[in-house]
Design a protein around this motif. Structure first.
Motif, short mmCIF file in Angstrom:
data_model
loop_
_atom_site.label_atom_id
_atom_site.label_comp_id
_atom_site.label_asym_id
_atom_site.label_seq_id
_atom_site.Cartn_x
_atom_site.Cartn_y
_atom_site.Cartn_z
N ARG A 1 0.83 -1.21 0.00
CA ARG A 1 0.00 0.00 0.00
C ARG A 1 0.87 1.26 0.00
O ARG A 1 0.55 2.24 -0.68
CB ARG A 1 -0.94 -0.01 1.20
N GLN B 1 1.07 4.21 -2.80
CA GLN B 1 0.87 5.61 -2.39
C GLN B 1 2.02 6.49 -2.88
O GLN B 1 1.81 7.63 -3.30
CB GLN B 1 0.75 5.69 -0.86
N ASP C 1 1.43 7.21 -6.44
CA ASP C 1 0.38 8.23 -6.54
C ASP C 1 0.93 9.61 -6.19
O ASP C 1 0.65 10.60 -6.88
CB ASP C 1 -0.77 7.86 -5.60
N ASN D 1 -4.87 4.73 -10.61
CA ASN D 1 -5.60 4.53 -9.37
C ASN D 1 -4.81 3.61 -8.44
O ASN D 1 -4.59 2.44 -8.74
CB ASN D 1 -6.98 3.92 -9.69
N SER D 2 -4.37 4.14 -7.30
CA SER D 2 -3.51 3.37 -6.40
C SER D 2 -4.27 2.20 -5.77
O SER D 2 -3.68 1.14 -5.50
CB SER D 2 -2.92 4.27 -5.32
N TRP D 3 -5.57 2.37 -5.54
CA TRP D 3 -6.36 1.28 -4.95
C TRP D 3 -6.46 0.12 -5.92
O TRP D 3 -6.29 -1.05 -5.56
CB TRP D 3 -7.76 1.80 -4.58
N LEU D 4 -6.75 0.43 -7.18
CA LEU D 4 -6.83 -0.61 -8.20
C LEU D 4 -5.47 -1.27 -8.44
O LEU D 4 -5.39 -2.48 -8.68
CB LEU D 4 -7.37 -0.04 -9.51
N THR E 1 -3.17 -1.67 -6.18
CA THR E 1 -2.99 -2.56 -5.03
C THR E 1 -3.74 -3.86 -5.25
O THR E 1 -3.21 -4.96 -5.03
CB THR E 1 -3.48 -1.88 -3.74
N LEU E 2 -4.98 -3.75 -5.73
CA LEU E 2 -5.79 -4.93 -6.00
C LEU E 2 -5.17 -5.79 -7.10
O LEU E 2 -5.13 -7.03 -7.00
CB LEU E 2 -7.20 -4.49 -6.42
N GLN F 1 -2.26 -7.76 -5.77
CA GLN F 1 -2.73 -8.87 -4.93
C GLN F 1 -3.30 -10.00 -5.77
O GLN F 1 -3.01 -11.18 -5.53
CB GLN F 1 -3.79 -8.35 -3.96
N SER G 1 1.97 -9.20 -4.42
CA SER G 1 1.85 -8.18 -3.38
C SER G 1 3.12 -8.03 -2.54
O SER G 1 3.38 -6.96 -1.99
CB SER G 1 0.67 -8.50 -2.46
#
Length: 328
Positions: free
Chosen positions: A47, A51, A54, A61-64, A66-67, A70, A75
């Motif tokens: 994460r 970040q 970003d 998109n940092s969330w996407l 990360t997903l 994973q 990861s």
């Protein structure tokens, strides 16, 4: 209930398709020319890594991301370092780049004929390197790279070296040193018989003189042949570049008669044999020439003024050549 279940499945399929479409869509359009750089610090979590990407302004998109890391089982495999995001790179390709550690590449060129002092200045002034050798003496630097030699002159191979941004400058010194030792040993193994060198290091000294004396690359072997003949005849080498090297910072661009007569350890007008160290970083052609000099009876040469040299086998012919090309 069945309708709700079908809707959930349908939404899942749509979401999955949308996610896969996003993962293969370029982060920066391929038609753009500018790349972006970002750095992931050592010890960063997944994460935290995303970040940092970003925060560097990378439009992803940092969330996407990360997903995606994973879901692909990566990861815990991302490597710290400085990266270059090129136009056309997709999120999926970016994750693979982070896993492989494909860092942003920088280049540094070491020029044939440079002195070690010039090499250090080039490395010290390169902003893409981490300067771990700053403040070290030449002797301490050689110890850092595990060299058997205390004096560095001539022992680094002139070439273009690629490195990851923010790498230690010791990496460049180690690469250039190891490559010179490799090239020197290869040339020594393939050398002509009967050369007046007691060791590969003496051959390296001769290579450095050839490097500094040669105006035309095609004459390197002839220049080496002259110096080898002079050594075999017990004659002084009398080569100006060794005098200039021995003068150090006192050389102001013009060599005078009194400079030729002022003794230094490198002055081959006042001291017999080879100087105690190389005087420059020789390239492959000079190494080859020193180990495989031309078979010639020439003992002298003088610059013609066009980059080439006039070679002579006796002093009378040499003096005539000096009158013709130098004194005119």
């Amino acid at each position: 209930m069945k309708k709700l279940f079908r809707r959930i499945i349908l939404l899942g399929i749509i979401a999955g398709a949308s996610f896969m479409f996003w993962a293969e869509k370029p982060i920066i359009p391929a038609e753009q020319t500018a790349s972006m750089e970002f750095t992931i610090a050592p010890g960063s979590s997944l994460r935290s890594s995303m970040q940092q990407i970003d925060n560097a302004g990378v439009p992803v998109n940092s969330w996407l991301m990360t997903l995606l890391a994973q879901m692909t089982g990566n990861s815990t495999k991302l490597k710290a370092g400085t990266y270059e995001l090129k136009p056309g790179t997709t999120p999926n390709q970016l994750v693979k780049q982070l896993v492989r550690g494909e860092f942003a590449q920088e280049a540094l060129t070491i020029i044939e004929g440079w002195s070690f002092k010039q090499m250090r200045q080039a490395i010290d002034s390169n902003p893409a390197l981490k300067h771990d050798t700053a403040g070290l003496s030449d002797k301490d630097l050689m110890a850092k790279i595990s060299s058997d030699y205390a004096l560095p002159e001539g022992l680094f191979y002139p070439d273009t070296y690629l490195f990851a941004k923010n790498s230690s400058d010791l990496q460049i010194y180690k690469q250039a040193y190891n490559l010179m030792i490799k090239r020197l040993n290869e040339a020594w193994t393939a050398r002509d018989a009967g050369l007046p060198y007691a060791s590969p290091y003496e051959a390296l000294i001769m290579s450095s003189i050839v490097e500094k004396e040669t105006g035309k690359k095609s004459e390197r072997s002839m220049i080496a042949g002259v110096f080898v003949n002079r050594l075999k005849h017990g004659m002084l080498l009398q080569t100006d570049p060794t005098v200039i090297y021995g003068m150090g910072d006192q050389f102001k661009g013009n060599i005078r008669k009194r400079d030729l007569l002022t003794d230094t350890p490198h002055n081959t007008y006042t001291r017999a044999g080879l100087p105690p160290t190389p005087i420059a970083l020789p390239g492959a052609e000079s190494l080859h020439a020193a180990m495989n000099p031309a078979k010639t009876d020439a003992l002298y040469f003088v610059a013609r003024g066009d980059g080439s040299s006039q070679f002579s086998a006796n002093l009378d012919d040499h003096n005539n050549a000096v009158n013709k090309y130098q004194r005119k």
